[in-house]
Design a protein around this motif. Structure first.
Motif, mmCIF file in Angstrom:
data_model
loop_
_atom_site.group_PDB
_atom_site.id
_atom_site.type_symbol
_atom_site.label_atom_id
_atom_site.label_comp_id
_atom_site.label_asym_id
_atom_site.label_seq_id
_atom_site.Cartn_x
_atom_site.Cartn_y
_atom_site.Cartn_z
ATOM 1 N N THR A 131 14.049 -4.294 6.117
ATOM 2 C CA THR A 131 14.543 -4.874 7.374
ATOM 3 C C THR A 131 13.771 -6.150 7.710
ATOM 4 N N LEU A 132 12.467 -6.142 7.477
ATOM 5 C CA LEU A 132 11.659 -7.346 7.697
ATOM 6 C C LEU A 132 12.141 -8.483 6.813
ATOM 7 N N PHE A 133 12.396 -8.204 5.543
ATOM 8 C CA PHE A 133 12.881 -9.238 4.634
ATOM 9 C C PHE A 133 14.226 -9.791 5.097
ATOM 10 N N LYS A 134 15.081 -8.909 5.560
ATOM 11 C CA LYS A 134 16.391 -9.340 6.039
ATOM 12 C C LYS A 134 16.250 -10.217 7.289
ATOM 13 N N LYS B 92 9.165 3.630 5.650
ATOM 14 C CA LYS B 92 8.385 2.426 5.329
ATOM 15 C C LYS B 92 9.205 1.481 4.456
ATOM 16 N N ARG B 93 9.903 2.024 3.465
ATOM 17 C CA ARG B 93 10.770 1.180 2.625
ATOM 18 C C ARG B 93 11.803 0.468 3.474
ATOM 19 N N GLN B 94 12.424 1.197 4.392
ATOM 20 C CA GLN B 94 13.463 0.612 5.234
ATOM 21 C C GLN B 94 12.895 -0.466 6.154
ATOM 22 N N LYS C 150 0.818 -1.214 0.000
ATOM 23 C CA LYS C 150 0.000 0.000 0.000
ATOM 24 C C LYS C 150 0.854 1.267 0.000
ATOM 25 N N GLY C 151 1.870 1.248 -0.816
ATOM 26 C CA GLY C 151 2.724 2.417 -1.001
ATOM 27 C C GLY C 151 4.065 2.298 -0.311
ATOM 28 N N LEU C 152 5.131 2.605 -1.052
ATOM 29 C CA LEU C 152 6.495 2.600 -0.511
ATOM 30 C C LEU C 152 7.154 3.960 -0.703
ATOM 31 N N ASN C 153 6.369 5.008 -0.746
ATOM 32 C CA ASN C 153 6.903 6.331 -1.033
ATOM 33 C C ASN C 153 7.733 6.904 0.105
ATOM 34 N N HIS C 154 7.457 6.489 1.313
ATOM 35 C CA HIS C 154 8.184 7.031 2.461
ATOM 36 C C HIS C 154 9.417 6.182 2.754
ATOM 37 N N VAL C 155 10.542 6.837 2.935
ATOM 38 C CA VAL C 155 11.817 6.142 3.136
ATOM 39 C C VAL C 155 11.785 5.233 4.376
ATOM 40 N N LEU D 51 5.995 -7.669 -4.333
ATOM 41 C CA LEU D 51 5.361 -6.497 -3.722
ATOM 42 C C LEU D 51 4.292 -5.943 -4.647
ATOM 43 N N GLN D 52 3.119 -5.675 -4.080
ATOM 44 C CA GLN D 52 2.036 -5.080 -4.841
ATOM 45 C C GLN D 52 1.716 -3.708 -4.243
ATOM 46 N N GLU D 53 1.144 -2.850 -5.069
ATOM 47 C CA GLU D 53 0.793 -1.471 -4.717
ATOM 48 C C GLU D 53 2.011 -0.712 -4.190
ATOM 49 N N THR D 54 3.087 -0.746 -4.941
ATOM 50 C CA THR D 54 4.289 -0.021 -4.522
ATOM 51 C C THR D 54 4.117 1.485 -4.646
ATOM 52 N N HIS D 55 3.286 1.937 -5.568
ATOM 53 C CA HIS D 55 3.020 3.363 -5.801
ATOM 54 C C HIS D 55 4.285 4.128 -6.155
ATOM 55 N N LEU D 56 5.249 3.472 -6.761
ATOM 56 C CA LEU D 56 6.524 4.103 -7.106
ATOM 57 C C LEU D 56 6.651 4.303 -8.609
ATOM 58 N N THR D 57 7.391 5.325 -8.987
ATOM 59 C CA THR D 57 7.724 5.536 -10.395
ATOM 60 C C THR D 57 8.904 4.633 -10.738
ATOM 61 N N ASP D 58 9.265 4.593 -12.013
ATOM 62 C CA ASP D 58 10.420 3.796 -12.424
ATOM 63 C C ASP D 58 11.669 4.214 -11.657
ATOM 64 N N LEU D 59 11.891 5.503 -11.542
ATOM 65 C CA LEU D 59 13.074 6.006 -10.852
ATOM 66 C C LEU D 59 13.051 5.653 -9.365
ATOM 67 N N GLU D 60 11.877 5.740 -8.747
ATOM 68 C CA GLU D 60 11.776 5.455 -7.316
ATOM 69 C C GLU D 60 11.951 3.969 -6.997
ATOM 70 N N HIS D 61 11.630 3.087 -7.955
ATOM 71 C CA HIS D 61 11.837 1.654 -7.715
ATOM 72 C C HIS D 61 13.321 1.344 -7.488
ATOM 73 N N ILE D 62 14.183 2.149 -8.066
ATOM 74 C CA ILE D 62 15.623 1.947 -7.878
ATOM 75 C C ILE D 62 16.006 2.151 -6.409
ATOM 76 N N LYS D 63 15.262 2.992 -5.697
ATOM 77 C CA LYS D 63 15.540 3.241 -4.276
ATOM 78 C C LYS D 63 15.355 1.985 -3.425
#
Length: 181
Positions: free
Chosen positions: A34-37, A28-30, A21-26, A46-58
């Protein structure tokens, strides 16, 4: 990375599928990375990332070795497949739809040809969606198929709903047809 992760095989893979439900906030991404690690996740859908192509690189951080994604405009929809850096995955072919609803990748993992797919189905019934998805999947030829995602429906209303319903929606019937292929 510890040594044990270098010796994983197909049967030891840890796979996660999340509607984020969105990964726009740094932060939340972290937290998600961290959970995956912590969970020692090798493949994440991941579904509903709400990211642009450039932001997916983050998302490409220390856990992630490879990121495959499909973005949509205006910070809506979006899907991604994250592969841990210890996975010996070699990409053969990738398909991303233009609406940010699915990404399909094929390649070699542990010497086996595999198709990985992450799907975020529309919340309303769209008959063309599964037809297009199946047409794109049929472009691949793989020994193994692994698909994760959010189909925005249930496959069996008598089991998956409370109170249960005696009938299935058109979307649920399409999902069952899709799963049997």
């Amino acid at each position: 990375m510890n040594r044990v992760e270098l010796y994983i095989n197909m049967s030891d893979l840890k796979i996660t599928s999340l509607n984020v439900k969105g990964l726009n906030h740094v932060i939340k991404r972290q937290k998600i990375l961290t959970l995956f690690k912590k969970e020692k996740c090798h493949i994440a859908f991941l579904q509903e990332t709400h990211l642009t192509d450039l932001e997916h690189i983050k998302v490409h951080r220390n856990l992630v070795g490879q990121v495959f994604h499909s973005s949509f405009k205006y910070h809506s929809q979006g899907v991604a497949i994250l592969l841990h850096r210890s996975l010996p995955f070699t990409l053969d072919k990738a398909i991303s739809d233009k609406e940010g609803l699915y990404v399909l990748i094929s390649g070699y993992l542990f010497g086996e040809h595999i198709l990985l797919g992450c799907i975020y189905a529309p919340s309303t019934y769209e008959s063309a969606f599964f037809h297009k998805l199946l047409a794109d999947i049929s472009d691949f030829s793989s020994s193994y198929i692994l698909i994760g995602g959010d189909f925005n429906c249930i496959s069996n209303p008598t089991v998956d709903q409370c109170p249960s319903r005696p009938f299935s929606s058109r979307k649920s019937l399409k999902l069952v047809d899709f799963a049997q292929i």
